[in-house]
Design an enzyme around this catalytic site. Structure first.
Site, PDB file in Angstrom:
ATOM      1  N   ALA A   1      92.343  11.671  54.160  1.00 28.77           N
ATOM      2  CA  ALA A   1      91.723  11.356  55.419  1.00 28.77           C
ATOM      3  C   ALA A   1      91.513   9.868  55.316  1.00 28.77           C
ATOM      4  O   ALA A   1      90.796   9.391  54.910  1.00 28.77           O
ATOM      5  CB  ALA A   1      90.677  12.145  55.993  1.00 28.77           C
ATOM      6  N   MET A   2      92.372   9.157  56.157  1.00 29.27           N
ATOM      7  CA  MET A   2      92.464   7.636  55.943  1.00 29.27           C
ATOM      8  C   MET A   2      91.849   6.993  57.459  1.00 29.27           C
ATOM      9  O   MET A   2      92.505   7.159  58.507  1.00 29.27           O
ATOM     10  CB  MET A   2      93.679   7.116  55.632  1.00 29.27           C
ATOM     11  CG  MET A   2      94.456   7.569  54.411  1.00 29.27           C
ATOM     12  SD  MET A   2      95.916   6.870  53.924  1.00 29.27           S
ATOM     13  CE  MET A   2      95.473   5.381  53.749  1.00 29.27           C
ATOM     14  N   SER A   3      90.591   6.386  57.201  1.00 31.87           N
ATOM     15  CA  SER A   3      89.954   5.823  58.371  1.00 31.87           C
ATOM     16  C   SER A   3      90.597   4.357  58.631  1.00 31.87           C
ATOM     17  O   SER A   3      90.222   3.885  59.667  1.00 31.87           O
ATOM     18  CB  SER A   3      88.588   5.813  58.203  1.00 31.87           C
ATOM     19  OG  SER A   3      88.062   5.043  57.061  1.00 31.87           O
TER      20      SER A   3
ATOM     21  N   GLY B   1      89.681   2.136  56.426  1.00 35.80           N
ATOM     22  CA  GLY B   1      88.685   1.258  55.654  1.00 35.80           C
ATOM     23  C   GLY B   1      89.110   1.355  54.169  1.00 35.80           C
ATOM     24  O   GLY B   1      89.879   1.749  53.579  1.00 35.80           O
ATOM     25  N   VAL B   2      88.139   0.489  53.501  1.00 35.86           N
ATOM     26  CA  VAL B   2      88.412   0.371  52.040  1.00 35.86           C
ATOM     27  C   VAL B   2      88.074   1.317  51.072  1.00 35.86           C
ATOM     28  O   VAL B   2      88.824   1.795  50.283  1.00 35.86           O
ATOM     29  CB  VAL B   2      87.540  -0.843  51.547  1.00 35.86           C
ATOM     30  CG1 VAL B   2      86.104  -0.756  51.744  1.00 35.86           C
ATOM     31  CG2 VAL B   2      87.827  -1.216  50.131  1.00 35.86           C
ATOM     32  N   ASP B   3      87.295   2.443  51.729  1.00 36.83           N
ATOM     33  CA  ASP B   3      86.803   3.411  50.863  1.00 36.83           C
ATOM     34  C   ASP B   3      88.040   4.611  50.846  1.00 36.83           C
ATOM     35  O   ASP B   3      88.649   5.040  49.819  1.00 36.83           O
ATOM     36  CB  ASP B   3      85.558   4.191  51.409  1.00 36.83           C
ATOM     37  CG  ASP B   3      84.308   3.429  51.446  1.00 36.83           C
ATOM     38  OD1 ASP B   3      84.438   2.821  50.261  1.00 36.83           O
ATOM     39  OD2 ASP B   3      83.644   3.589  52.230  1.00 36.83           O
ATOM     40  N   SER B   4      88.519   5.065  51.931  1.00 37.64           N
ATOM     41  CA  SER B   4      89.717   6.059  51.982  1.00 37.64           C
ATOM     42  C   SER B   4      90.852   5.221  51.407  1.00 37.64           C
ATOM     43  O   SER B   4      91.646   5.971  51.048  1.00 37.64           O
ATOM     44  CB  SER B   4      89.794   6.491  53.353  1.00 37.64           C
ATOM     45  OG  SER B   4      90.060   5.559  54.376  1.00 37.64           O
TER      46      SER B   4
ATOM     47  N   CYS C   1      80.962  14.922  63.876  1.00 36.48           N
ATOM     48  CA  CYS C   1      82.285  14.583  63.626  1.00 36.48           C
ATOM     49  C   CYS C   1      82.842  15.461  62.415  1.00 36.48           C
ATOM     50  O   CYS C   1      84.080  15.708  62.338  1.00 36.48           O
ATOM     51  CB  CYS C   1      82.589  13.213  63.788  1.00 36.48           C
ATOM     52  SG  CYS C   1      84.302  12.565  63.404  1.00 36.48           S
TER      53      CYS C   1
ATOM     54  N   GLY D   1      87.024   9.634  51.628  1.00 34.15           N
ATOM     55  CA  GLY D   1      86.201   8.348  50.863  1.00 34.15           C
ATOM     56  C   GLY D   1      84.684   8.614  50.990  1.00 34.15           C
ATOM     57  O   GLY D   1      83.988   7.566  50.796  1.00 34.15           O
TER      58      GLY D   1
ATOM     59  N   CYS E   1      80.791   5.019  65.734  1.00 37.42           N
ATOM     60  CA  CYS E   1      82.307   4.525  65.990  1.00 37.42           C
ATOM     61  C   CYS E   1      82.467   4.187  67.209  1.00 37.42           C
ATOM     62  O   CYS E   1      82.958   3.268  67.691  1.00 37.42           O
ATOM     63  CB  CYS E   1      83.302   5.262  65.237  1.00 37.42           C
ATOM     64  SG  CYS E   1      83.358   6.759  65.873  1.00 37.42           S
TER      65      CYS E   1
END
EC number: 2.8.1.13
Length: 381
Positions: free
Chosen positions: A26-28, A30-33, A120, A144, A217
């Protein structure tokens, strides 16, 4: 006669090579994902990146730089292209509005203080997106989030992140055992956010220095009231600010502009002692204020409980746990007394101020890192 041997487990817990293990990330944006996706691709996993479009970017509900906004979709796609794995964008706008945004607005109008990030995760990411991951024949889905999944004697357990400053357990308490079996959280064991950014730099990711998203968000600059008024025109009905005896002290622009425990911005200066919002009476359109000691609460009714303990919640008359009633506060020791499998009363051993309906009450081990689930605070004590 040769003994049967089991192949070793890979880093995601499967007894097969990484190349034969499909993982949806799951890619938002951001750096984490992004680090999760790049790291798993580097290890040779069959990675599929998925990004959710959660709202109409032309509608200006979302703020610039928010999670799942247009630039984030671009950033996620760029990471996938550079690391060589497929990436899909799914339009979840209607799902997100029905499952998260509408309830957020209605809860605020009812005098509660909702936490849409939890809804969410519960209703979109770990429900619909997780189902999509299964449709893509994935073995698991990785995110992430800063939280740990550990194997216990009775199956997967949810534990706090190694870095307490990054721990996101408060927002993930509603993760069910079935979801937990399918989910993976590769960042939960890292000692700090700096370690994540170091990995991003190591992989050459353009998002290595991208700022963390702040606030909710779809709420620009933390201005909840303006979003709710846009969603529910005419919702900001003015009314009276009264003390606990009903004496009128002033007027307000609408109950939705206030939260339990608020002191500043009440417009009732000149009084001998500071007053705090102790109750929001939606039916009367009144903001009730009182002294700080009235905010102290020891008994908290909780419902919609998601229980992650090994034994059933109702197998004991009471459980000794620690609880969080806000994400920014440390856990407090408490006694959890079940009423049913989904409802209980929490008694805090020491009072907590500003407990508000609509917030989550999350249960933790008293000594240890395990999360036993949690529920929703549904009325004032």
């Amino acid at each position: 006669m040769a003994l049967d041997t089991q192949p070793p487990l890979n880093s995601l817990g499967f007894a097969k090579p990484p190349a034969e293990t499909r993982v949806v990330v799951a890619m938002s944006g951001g750096v984490d994902s992004s680090v999760v996706a790049a790291h798993l691709a580097e290890q040779g996993y069959d990675v599929v990146g998925v990004t959710l479009q959660l709202y109409d970017h032309g509608a200006a509900l979302a703020k610039k730089g928010a999670c799942c906004a247009g630039i984030d979709i671009h950033d996620a796609r760029r990471v996938a292209e550079e690391r060589g794995f497929p990436h899909y964008v799914l339009d979840y706008e209607n799902i997100f509005k029905d499952a998260v945004i509408d309830e957020f607005a209605d809860s605020y109008l009812a005098g509660a203080t909702p936490v849409p990030c939890i809804r969410c995760n519960e209703r979109v990411k770990f429900k619909d997106l997780l189902a999509t991951a299964r449709d893509l024949d994935a073995d698991c889905m990785a995110t992430g989030h800063y939280i740990q999944r550990k194997m216990g004697p009775n199956g997967p357990e949810l534990h706090c992140a190694e870095d307490a400053n990054r721990d996101q357990s408060y927002f993930l308490f509603s993760t069910t055992p079935e979801q937990l079996a399918f989910l993976r959280f590769p960042l939960g064991h890292l000692p700090s956010k700096n370690a994540t950014r170091d990995m991003a730099a190591q992989y050459g990711l353009a998002v290595a220095d991208k700022p963390d998203s702040q606030d909710i968000c779809f709420v620009p600059n933390g201005d909840y009231a303006s979003v709710i008024e846009k969603l529910r025109p005419g919702a900001g009905q003015p009314g009276e600010i009264v003390d606990v005896n009903g004496t009128v002290l002033g007027t307000h622009r609408g109950v939705l502009h206030y939260t339990i425990g608020q002191r500043r911005g009440l417009g009732i200066g000149g009084l001998a002692d500071p007053l705090y919002v102790v109750k929001l009476d939606v039916d009367k359109a009144q903001v009730v204020v009182g002294p700080k000691e009235m905010l102290a609460t020891r008994t908290i009714p909780v419902r919609e409980i998601n229980w992650l303990g090994d034994a059933p919640l109702t197998s004991r008359a009471e459980w000794h746990v620690s609880v969080k009633v806000r994400s920014t506060r440390p856990p407090r020791e408490a006694i959890l007394r079940p009423i049913s499998e989904t409802e209980a009363t929490v008694e805090l051993l020491s009072p907590e101020e500003g407990v508000s309906p609509g917030q989550a009450c999350v249960f933790y081990e008293t000594e240890g890192t395990r999360i036993f689930g949690g529920g929703w605070i549904w009325k004032g004590a």
